[in-house]
Design a protein around this motif. Sequence first.
Motif, PDB file in Angstrom:
ATOM      1  N   ALA A 115      49.550  73.927  29.399  1.00 12.70           N
ATOM      2  CA  ALA A 115      48.603  72.894  28.998  1.00 12.70           C
ATOM      3  C   ALA A 115      48.125  72.142  30.231  1.00 12.70           C
ATOM      4  O   ALA A 115      48.813  72.113  31.267  1.00 12.70           O
ATOM      5  CB  ALA A 115      49.263  71.927  28.023  1.00 12.70           C
ATOM      6  N   LEU A 116      46.967  71.533  30.110  1.00 11.29           N
ATOM      7  CA  LEU A 116      46.480  70.697  31.201  1.00 11.29           C
ATOM      8  C   LEU A 116      47.318  69.426  31.270  1.00 11.29           C
ATOM      9  O   LEU A 116      47.592  68.797  30.245  1.00 11.29           O
ATOM     10  CB  LEU A 116      45.013  70.327  30.989  1.00 11.29           C
ATOM     11  CG  LEU A 116      44.004  71.458  31.174  1.00 11.29           C
ATOM     12  CD1 LEU A 116      42.599  70.975  30.834  1.00 11.29           C
ATOM     13  CD2 LEU A 116      44.040  72.001  32.587  1.00 11.29           C
ATOM     14  N   ALA A 117      47.718  69.048  32.481  1.00 13.22           N
ATOM     15  CA  ALA A 117      48.532  67.851  32.665  1.00 13.22           C
ATOM     16  C   ALA A 117      47.997  67.076  33.869  1.00 13.22           C
ATOM     17  O   ALA A 117      47.585  67.676  34.866  1.00 13.22           O
ATOM     18  CB  ALA A 117      49.984  68.231  32.896  1.00 13.22           C
ATOM     19  N   VAL A 127      43.837  67.459  37.398  1.00 15.72           N
ATOM     20  CA  VAL A 127      44.773  67.969  36.414  1.00 15.72           C
ATOM     21  C   VAL A 127      45.211  69.366  36.839  1.00 15.72           C
ATOM     22  O   VAL A 127      44.513  70.050  37.578  1.00 15.72           O
ATOM     23  CB  VAL A 127      44.162  68.009  34.989  1.00 15.72           C
ATOM     24  CG1 VAL A 127      43.892  66.623  34.472  1.00 15.72           C
ATOM     25  CG2 VAL A 127      42.904  68.847  34.955  1.00 15.72           C
ATOM     26  N   ILE A 128      46.394  69.733  36.383  1.00 12.22           N
ATOM     27  CA  ILE A 128      46.931  71.056  36.704  1.00 12.22           C
ATOM     28  C   ILE A 128      47.382  71.720  35.409  1.00 12.22           C
ATOM     29  O   ILE A 128      47.547  71.045  34.379  1.00 12.22           O
ATOM     30  CB  ILE A 128      48.118  70.965  37.693  1.00 12.22           C
ATOM     31  CG1 ILE A 128      49.236  70.078  37.106  1.00 12.22           C
ATOM     32  CG2 ILE A 128      47.669  70.446  39.049  1.00 12.22           C
ATOM     33  CD1 ILE A 128      50.533  70.098  37.885  1.00 12.22           C
ATOM     34  N   ILE A 129      47.603  72.998  35.444  1.00 15.62           N
ATOM     35  CA  ILE A 129      48.190  73.695  34.306  1.00 15.62           C
ATOM     36  C   ILE A 129      49.698  73.660  34.498  1.00 15.62           C
ATOM     37  O   ILE A 129      50.208  74.045  35.548  1.00 15.62           O
ATOM     38  CB  ILE A 129      47.675  75.144  34.209  1.00 15.62           C
ATOM     39  CG1 ILE A 129      46.175  75.135  33.934  1.00 15.62           C
ATOM     40  CG2 ILE A 129      48.429  75.898  33.117  1.00 15.62           C
ATOM     41  CD1 ILE A 129      45.531  76.499  33.908  1.00 15.62           C
ATOM     42  N   ALA A 130      50.401  73.149  33.491  1.00  9.88           N
ATOM     43  CA  ALA A 130      51.853  73.013  33.575  1.00  9.88           C
ATOM     44  C   ALA A 130      52.465  73.336  32.218  1.00  9.88           C
ATOM     45  O   ALA A 130      51.799  73.235  31.186  1.00  9.88           O
ATOM     46  CB  ALA A 130      52.222  71.592  33.990  1.00  9.88           C
ATOM     47  N   LYS A 131      53.734  73.708  32.224  1.00 12.37           N
ATOM     48  CA  LYS A 131      54.463  73.956  30.974  1.00 12.37           C
ATOM     49  C   LYS A 131      54.767  72.612  30.322  1.00 12.37           C
ATOM     50  O   LYS A 131      55.254  71.689  30.969  1.00 12.37           O
ATOM     51  CB  LYS A 131      55.774  74.691  31.241  1.00 12.37           C
ATOM     52  CG  LYS A 131      55.602  76.111  31.724  1.00 12.37           C
ATOM     53  CD  LYS A 131      55.314  77.026  30.569  1.00 12.37           C
ATOM     54  CE  LYS A 131      55.292  78.475  31.066  1.00 12.37           C
ATOM     55  NZ  LYS A 131      54.602  79.332  30.119  1.00 12.37           N
ATOM     56  N   GLN A 132      54.448  72.507  29.044  1.00  7.47           N
ATOM     57  CA  GLN A 132      54.729  71.289  28.296  1.00  7.47           C
ATOM     58  C   GLN A 132      55.200  71.665  26.899  1.00  7.47           C
ATOM     59  O   GLN A 132      54.745  72.658  26.334  1.00  7.47           O
ATOM     60  CB  GLN A 132      53.475  70.411  28.157  1.00  7.47           C
ATOM     61  CG  GLN A 132      53.017  69.753  29.412  1.00  7.47           C
ATOM     62  CD  GLN A 132      51.836  68.825  29.130  1.00  7.47           C
ATOM     63  OE1 GLN A 132      51.117  68.973  28.152  1.00  7.47           O
ATOM     64  NE2 GLN A 132      51.648  67.857  30.007  1.00  7.47           N
ATOM     65  N   LEU A 133      56.114  70.861  26.362  1.00 11.06           N
ATOM     66  CA  LEU A 133      56.507  71.013  24.976  1.00 11.06           C
ATOM     67  C   LEU A 133      55.505  70.214  24.149  1.00 11.06           C
ATOM     68  O   LEU A 133      55.424  68.990  24.277  1.00 11.06           O
ATOM     69  CB  LEU A 133      57.930  70.480  24.764  1.00 11.06           C
ATOM     70  CG  LEU A 133      58.442  70.474  23.327  1.00 11.06           C
ATOM     71  CD1 LEU A 133      58.469  71.892  22.747  1.00 11.06           C
ATOM     72  CD2 LEU A 133      59.822  69.846  23.269  1.00 11.06           C
TER      73      LEU A 133
END
Length: 187
Positions: A115-117, A127-133
């Motif tokens: 997800a974008l974070a 923003v970066i793409i990162a793993k998110q719950l």
Amino acid sequence: VRTVPIMEQGRAALEKINEEKGLGFDEFDLDYYTKLFKERLGRDPTDVECFDMGQSNSEHSRHWFFGGKMVIDGEEKSETLFQMVKATLPKDVPNNSIIAFHDNSSSIRGYECDALAPTSVVGPGPVIIAKQLLHPILTAETHNFPSGVAPFPGAETGTGGRLRDVMATGRGAYPVAGISAYCVGNL
């Protein structure tokens, strides 16, 4: 801002501003607010206070209908509509719910995904793409949808309510997609 002369004119002053500004006060409201200001507070309210009371105690804010006593065919029901809806998700039964009947939305257990974070939570930045719950959030706006009565204000309020409710859930969320279903009745 103007003063509503309840101390001098009593309920008639409140009836007048109710009619002028479309505050939606019913007989109970008119009696209650007249007594509140005249006897308990001993002062005249402002038009701003009257408008705030009209909004704060409206069906939109308080859900009097959904939380009110139901009488069907002369028989009083033991549960309100809200109680019946909430009974579908008993607290003592394990389920997939993270948030239920709070924050104007509900959230079901999600999964980890890309997800974008934001790179910074205290200021602007990329923003970066990162793993998110991420837990999906579900919300329903119970009123103020487009209709023959208010096509444009209804659309604004209904859509705005769904966006607001999602963003106010938990520690904050963001809308990704919206779904609309409309139920209609006799006007």
